[in-house]
Design an enzyme around this catalytic site. Structure first.
Site, PDB file in Angstrom:
ATOM      1  N   GLU A  52      42.675  29.070  42.197  1.00  0.00           N
ATOM      2  CA  GLU A  52      41.263  29.338  41.879  1.00  0.00           C
ATOM      3  C   GLU A  52      40.735  28.285  40.915  1.00  0.00           C
ATOM      4  O   GLU A  52      39.605  27.791  41.059  1.00  0.00           O
ATOM      5  CB  GLU A  52      41.115  30.716  41.231  1.00  0.00           C
ATOM      6  CG  GLU A  52      41.507  31.885  42.104  1.00  0.00           C
ATOM      7  CD  GLU A  52      42.989  32.261  41.966  1.00  0.00           C
ATOM      8  OE1 GLU A  52      43.846  31.368  41.800  1.00  0.00           O
ATOM      9  OE2 GLU A  52      43.279  33.466  42.048  1.00  0.00           O
ATOM     10  N   CYS A  86      42.047  33.052  35.335  1.00  0.00           N
ATOM     11  CA  CYS A  86      41.192  32.745  36.490  1.00  0.00           C
ATOM     12  C   CYS A  86      40.002  33.697  36.556  1.00  0.00           C
ATOM     13  O   CYS A  86      38.910  33.305  36.975  1.00  0.00           O
ATOM     14  CB  CYS A  86      41.994  32.808  37.786  1.00  0.00           C
ATOM     15  SG  CYS A  86      43.053  31.362  37.974  1.00  0.00           S
TER      16      CYS A  86
HETATM   17  N1  THU Z   1      48.780  31.833  41.282  1.00  0.00           N
HETATM   18  C1  THU Z   1      47.574  31.366  41.726  1.00  0.00           C
HETATM   19  O1  THU Z   1      47.430  30.189  42.057  1.00  0.00           O
HETATM   20  N2  THU Z   1      46.548  32.249  41.808  1.00  0.00           N
HETATM   21  C2  THU Z   1      46.630  33.588  41.540  1.00  0.00           C
HETATM   22  O2  THU Z   1      45.631  34.293  41.682  1.00  0.00           O
HETATM   23  C3  THU Z   1      47.925  34.163  41.115  1.00  0.00           C
HETATM   24  C4  THU Z   1      48.999  33.192  40.824  1.00  0.00           C
HETATM   25  C5  THU Z   1      49.900  30.885  41.249  1.00  0.00           C
HETATM   26  C6  THU Z   1      50.274  30.332  39.902  1.00  0.00           C
HETATM   27  C7  THU Z   1      51.734  29.962  40.102  1.00  0.00           C
HETATM   28  O3  THU Z   1      51.807  28.679  40.701  1.00  0.00           O
HETATM   29  C8  THU Z   1      52.229  30.975  41.117  1.00  0.00           C
HETATM   30  O4  THU Z   1      51.076  31.530  41.729  1.00  0.00           O
HETATM   31  C9  THU Z   1      53.062  32.108  40.521  1.00  0.00           C
HETATM   32  O5  THU Z   1      52.441  32.669  39.439  1.00  0.00           O
END
Ligand code: THU
Length: 130
Positions: A52, A86
């Site tokens: 995000e 986020c």
């Molecule tokens: N992650 C995201 O990119 N967006 C989310 O809404 C939840 C988590 C990613 C961050 C990290 O690279 C991985 O997921 C595990 O936390």
């Protein structure tokens, strides 16, 4: 391209060697353009940067500051809720009624809004008159 297709497509590019959890996000801006982002991890900070945040950074870098719709997809059994940071970033650039669709790679979708994700959000109005 639809937000869903953009999010599914950018998810393929996620760099997640530490969590093995690939996430894609797509947002539509006020002008109608679709910006996308994937999570990018690194060895020092394995949680890295969320998908995000990447999509929002792309929108801001292009000179836009208004998002009107969000779609997030991950390869999880249930749609994954955005992390706290986020949620604050989404609330910075989108109104409370902006639709957020959380999805799994196999097509399960859950609809919410920025306001539901971050109730009682701290905003600029709270600093008025201080
Ligand atoms: N992650 C995201 O990119 N967006 C989310 O809404 C939840 C988590 C990613 C961050 C990290 O690279 C991985 O997921 C595990 O936390």
């Amino acid at each position: 391209m639809s937000l869903k297709d953009a999010a599914l497509s950018v998810r393929e590019n996620a760099y997640a060697p530490y969590s093995n959890f690939k996430v894609g996000a797509a947002i539509r801006s006020g002008s109608g353009v679709v910006y996308s982002g994937c999570n990018v991890e690194n060895v020092a900070y394995p949680e890295g940067t969320c998908a995000e945040a990447g999509a929002i950074a792309a929108m801001v870098a292009a000179g836009e500051r208004d998002l009107t719709e969000v779609y997030v997809v991950a390869s999880s059994p249930q749609p994954v809720p955005p992390c706290g940071g986020c949620r604050q970033k989404l609330a910075e650039f989108g109104r409370a009624d902006v639709k957020v669709t959380l999805a799994t790679a196999d097509g399960k979708e859950q609809e919410t809004t920025i306001g539901q994700l971050l109730p009682g959000a701290f905003g600029a109005a709270h600093m008025e008159g201080t």
